[in-house]
Design a protein around this motif. Structure first.
Motif, PDB file in Angstrom:
ATOM      1  N   UNK A 199       0.830  -1.206   0.000  1.00 50.16           N
ATOM      2  CA  UNK A 199       0.000   0.000   0.000  1.00 50.16           C
ATOM      3  C   UNK A 199       0.867   1.260   0.000  1.00 50.16           C
ATOM      4  N   UNK A 200       1.944   1.229   0.769  1.00 48.90           N
ATOM      5  CA  UNK A 200       2.875   2.372   0.794  1.00 48.90           C
ATOM      6  C   UNK A 200       3.461   2.588  -0.603  1.00 48.90           C
ATOM      7  N   UNK A 201       3.889   1.500  -1.233  1.00 49.52           N
ATOM      8  CA  UNK A 201       4.474   1.611  -2.568  1.00 49.52           C
ATOM      9  C   UNK A 201       3.450   2.140  -3.570  1.00 49.52           C
ATOM     10  N   UNK A 202       2.211   1.634  -3.497  1.00 46.82           N
ATOM     11  CA  UNK A 202       1.162   2.086  -4.406  1.00 46.82           C
ATOM     12  C   UNK A 202       0.827   3.567  -4.157  1.00 46.82           C
ATOM     13  N   UNK A 203       0.802   3.965  -2.893  1.00 48.62           N
ATOM     14  CA  UNK A 203       0.552   5.367  -2.575  1.00 48.62           C
ATOM     15  C   UNK A 203       1.642   6.279  -3.106  1.00 48.62           C
ATOM     16  N   UNK A 204       2.893   5.832  -3.007  1.00 54.89           N
ATOM     17  CA  UNK A 204       4.016   6.618  -3.535  1.00 54.89           C
ATOM     18  C   UNK A 204       3.961   6.703  -5.056  1.00 54.89           C
ATOM     19  N   UNK A 205       3.555   5.618  -5.709  1.00 55.01           N
ATOM     20  CA  UNK A 205       3.407   5.652  -7.164  1.00 55.01           C
ATOM     21  C   UNK A 205       2.361   6.685  -7.557  1.00 55.01           C
ATOM     22  N   UNK A 206       1.231   6.669  -6.862  1.00 55.33           N
ATOM     23  CA  UNK A 206       0.172   7.652  -7.138  1.00 55.33           C
ATOM     24  C   UNK A 206       0.694   9.082  -6.978  1.00 55.33           C
ATOM     25  N   UNK A 207       1.412   9.299  -5.894  1.00 52.70           N
ATOM     26  CA  UNK A 207       1.886  10.650  -5.588  1.00 52.70           C
ATOM     27  C   UNK A 207       3.034  11.079  -6.508  1.00 52.70           C
ATOM     28  N   UNK A 208       4.086  10.289  -6.558  1.00 52.51           N
ATOM     29  CA  UNK A 208       5.326  10.695  -7.227  1.00 52.51           C
ATOM     30  C   UNK A 208       5.258  10.509  -8.738  1.00 52.51           C
ATOM     31  N   UNK A 209       4.697   9.380  -9.180  1.00 50.87           N
ATOM     32  CA  UNK A 209       4.707   9.060 -10.609  1.00 50.87           C
ATOM     33  C   UNK A 209       3.553   9.724 -11.358  1.00 50.87           C
ATOM     34  N   UNK A 210       2.394   9.889 -10.690  1.00 54.92           N
ATOM     35  CA  UNK A 210       1.223  10.440 -11.383  1.00 54.92           C
ATOM     36  C   UNK A 210       0.920  11.867 -10.943  1.00 54.92           C
ATOM     37  N   UNK A 211       0.646  12.070  -9.644  1.00 52.28           N
ATOM     38  CA  UNK A 211       0.200  13.384  -9.169  1.00 52.28           C
ATOM     39  C   UNK A 211       1.245  14.474  -9.418  1.00 52.28           C
ATOM     40  N   UNK A 212       2.491  14.210  -9.040  1.00 51.23           N
ATOM     41  CA  UNK A 212       3.526  15.237  -9.176  1.00 51.23           C
ATOM     42  C   UNK A 212       3.854  15.542 -10.642  1.00 51.23           C
ATOM     43  N   UNK A 460      12.524   1.337  -7.136  1.00 52.57           N
ATOM     44  CA  UNK A 460      13.706   2.059  -7.637  1.00 52.57           C
ATOM     45  C   UNK A 460      13.274   3.286  -8.453  1.00 52.57           C
ATOM     46  N   UNK A 461      12.265   3.104  -9.279  1.00 47.13           N
ATOM     47  CA  UNK A 461      11.759   4.227 -10.080  1.00 47.13           C
ATOM     48  C   UNK A 461      11.225   5.334  -9.184  1.00 47.13           C
ATOM     49  N   UNK A 462      10.453   4.953  -8.165  1.00 47.60           N
ATOM     50  CA  UNK A 462       9.892   5.934  -7.236  1.00 47.60           C
ATOM     51  C   UNK A 462      11.002   6.687  -6.511  1.00 47.60           C
ATOM     52  N   UNK A 463      11.988   5.947  -5.996  1.00 46.29           N
ATOM     53  CA  UNK A 463      13.103   6.578  -5.274  1.00 46.29           C
ATOM     54  C   UNK A 463      13.873   7.513  -6.197  1.00 46.29           C
ATOM     55  N   UNK A 464      14.055   7.096  -7.436  1.00 43.16           N
ATOM     56  CA  UNK A 464      14.766   7.939  -8.399  1.00 43.16           C
ATOM     57  C   UNK A 464      14.012   9.236  -8.648  1.00 43.16           C
ATOM     58  N   UNK A 465      12.688   9.152  -8.809  1.00 46.67           N
ATOM     59  CA  UNK A 465      11.892  10.356  -9.046  1.00 46.67           C
ATOM     60  C   UNK A 465      11.900  11.277  -7.824  1.00 46.67           C
ATOM     61  N   UNK A 466      11.882  10.676  -6.630  1.00 47.14           N
ATOM     62  CA  UNK A 466      11.964  11.490  -5.413  1.00 47.14           C
ATOM     63  C   UNK A 466      13.304  12.202  -5.353  1.00 47.14           C
ATOM     64  N   UNK A 467      14.365  11.503  -5.747  1.00 43.49           N
ATOM     65  CA  UNK A 467      15.703  12.107  -5.704  1.00 43.49           C
ATOM     66  C   UNK A 467      15.837  13.271  -6.684  1.00 43.49           C
ATOM     67  N   UNK A 468      15.079  13.222  -7.783  1.00 40.74           N
ATOM     68  CA  UNK A 468      15.120  14.319  -8.749  1.00 40.74           C
ATOM     69  C   UNK A 468      14.491  15.578  -8.190  1.00 40.74           C
ATOM     70  N   UNK A 469      13.471  15.377  -7.346  1.00 41.96           N
ATOM     71  CA  UNK A 469      12.785  16.514  -6.730  1.00 41.96           C
ATOM     72  C   UNK A 469      13.282  16.653  -5.304  1.00 41.96           C
ATOM     73  N   UNK A 470      14.356  17.377  -5.120  1.00 43.39           N
ATOM     74  CA  UNK A 470      14.996  17.476  -3.803  1.00 43.39           C
ATOM     75  C   UNK A 470      14.110  18.170  -2.780  1.00 43.39           C
TER      76      UNK A 470
END
Length: 480
Positions: A199-212, A460-470
């Protein structure tokens, strides 16, 4: 501290380890840890506002015990009034003081009395104040109604009020659900832990990969709507509908998942609202913890549906307008709430507002019927149009944006790539529509190594996208 930050990852690992490896001998030790962790989590933004949470907790803890120990009805009402006045007073001052002052000055100006505004204050809105004040108010109201026996354990009660996974953006928990879990013994479950991590991973995908990703397009379109044709403006409104859904439901998914790691179950807050077949069903699926709060603590006390249709409609408009105001100190939110009330009226008058109470769309089929599809599409488009007021800075810009949507028609050649995010989200939601907590039963047929590889790749994709947005993009509902 944001869920989509490396600071929170470190924080979660440390608290989780202490919770199950060091403080697991007694529940009260775990609750002390939860309280300290929650105050640290909230204080990360601004430690000064910890005093507000503590005072609110103390007031409702004492009032709850006093109400329970008082027999005289008039005294019980006075005690309840103290709790209501304090919590609503906090909201009124920090969230609405300048709004009401500015609105009053505007009224006087329109009447020809031009006055200088010397009353507005530079007030900082405490993160999550709308959520934890509603949570504590429901506690004292339930104690007053004799539906709940107050606890004498102040540490556990304070942990209930400030429970960090849902502290700043919900779900708005009821004491009848969350408090017994905090008071009772929790046991670690590997299965629940895995459910929580997914659920945490799915929530992060929603937030980082789609919403942001959609947020960049939405900000540009709404910020420069004069420069675009109607087609792009329609895309902007649709993108915002998906952005706010993924942003807010993503937060809820993470909150529910984190809570599972600590052996605690939170209530559902979203159940695929964009597959609703009318506005009544939409509000049974969107921000469930808030809509049920208004139903139980405002709509029903006002008389609910007991005193005829006209008074019921009055009550409907009251809760929708108050819900709009709850979201923000701006007339755009009030109009947004009023629009949903108007959209709700036809189905209410025809007695169809409760038609889809429990039914899942296309429950026994992969595809909806033509009628279901038409109802879903119409409801979605109406909700999208209302979202324009929610997103706009002012009523004037919202009305102008809507006007351009219908008068500056064109076929957009830019921002089409965002449709991939919209389509992917709706497709996945359709697959999971029977279980908002991600029903992974179909994954049992997939090789565990393959499944593990996919999940690690997504992480890994989620962490990478988070790292791009400091700066780590903040969740939209933090401002409410």
């Amino acid at each position: 501290m944001l869920f989509n930050s490396f600071e929170f990852l470190v924080f979660l690992i440390v608290v989780f380890g202490l919770y199950w490896l060091v403080f697991n001998t007694k529940t009260k030790y775990q609750n002390v840890l939860l309280l300290l962790a929650s105050y640290s989590f909230y204080g990360w933004w601004d430690y000064r506002f910890l005093s507000l949470i503590f005072i609110s907790t103390l007031v409702d803890y004492v009032v709850g015990l006093q109400i329970h120990g008082t027999v005289k009805a008039s005294q019980r009402k006075v005690l309840l009034g103290i709790s209501m006045a304090f919590n609503i007073g906090l909201l009124a001052f920090f969230k609405y003081f300048n709004f009401f002052v500015d609105s009053w000055i505007q009224v006087l100006d329109n009447l020809g009395y031009h006055t200088k505004n010397t009353w507005s204050l530079n007030i900082i809105l405490p993160v999550g104040i709308s959520f934890y004040t509603f949570q504590t108010m429901s506690y004292t109201i339930d104690v007053y109604r004799k539906k709940l026996v107050p606890t004498k354990d102040f540490i556990s009660f304070a942990a209930f009020v400030s429970f960090f996974p849902q502290l700043v953006a919900g779900p708005i928990e009821r004491a009848s659900n969350l408090l017994p879990q905090i008071l009772g013994k929790r046991n670690f479950s590997y299965e629940k832990g895995m459910q929580g991590l997914r659920l945490i991973l799915w929530g992060l995908v929603k937030k980082v990969v789609i919403a942001d990703v959609l947020a960049l397009k939405v900000d540009d379109i709404f910020g420069n709507y004069h420069d675009f044709g109607g087609g792009v403006l329609w895309l902007g409104a649709i993108y915002f509908a998906i952005q706010i859904y993924c942003d807010f439901s993503g937060y809820s998914d993470i909150a529910i998942g984190v809570s599972k790691l600590f052996g605690i179950e939170l209530m559902s807050n979203f159940k695929f609202p964009y597959f609703s077949r009318n506005v009544g069903e939409f509000w049974r699926r969107w921000h469930i913890s808030l809509s049920t709060w208004f139903r139980d603590y405002l709509y029903i006390p006002l008389g609910g549906s007991r005193n005829g249709k006209w008074k019921s409609l009055r009550n409907v408009f009251i809760i929708f307008l108050v819900s709009g105001l709850w979201h923000g100190a701006n007339w755009t939110f009030v109009v947004w709430g009023g629009l949903h009330a108007l959209l709700f009226v036809p189905s209410y008058i025809m007695g169809r507002n409760r038609k889809y109470t429990d039914a899942i769309v296309a429950e026994n089929s992969w595809f909806p019927t033509l009628r279901e599809f038409a109802e879903i599409l119409l409801t979605f488009l109406l909700v999208v149009l209302a979202w324009v007021f929610f997103r706009s800075e002012s009523l004037a810009s919202a009305l102008e944006y809507l006007t351009f949507m219908f008068t500056k028609l064109d076929f957009p050649l830019i921002y089409k790539n965002g449709l991939y995010s919209v389509g992917s989200l709706l497709f996945l939601d359709w697959i999971f529509r029977k279980d908002e907590r991600l029903n992974f039963t179909f994954l049992k047929n997939i090789n565990k190594k393959v499944l593990g590889f996919v999940e690690v790749a997504v992480l890994v994709i989620v962490v990478y996208l988070i790292s791009l947005n400091t700066s780590s993009s903040q969740f939209i509902y933090f401002q409410f």
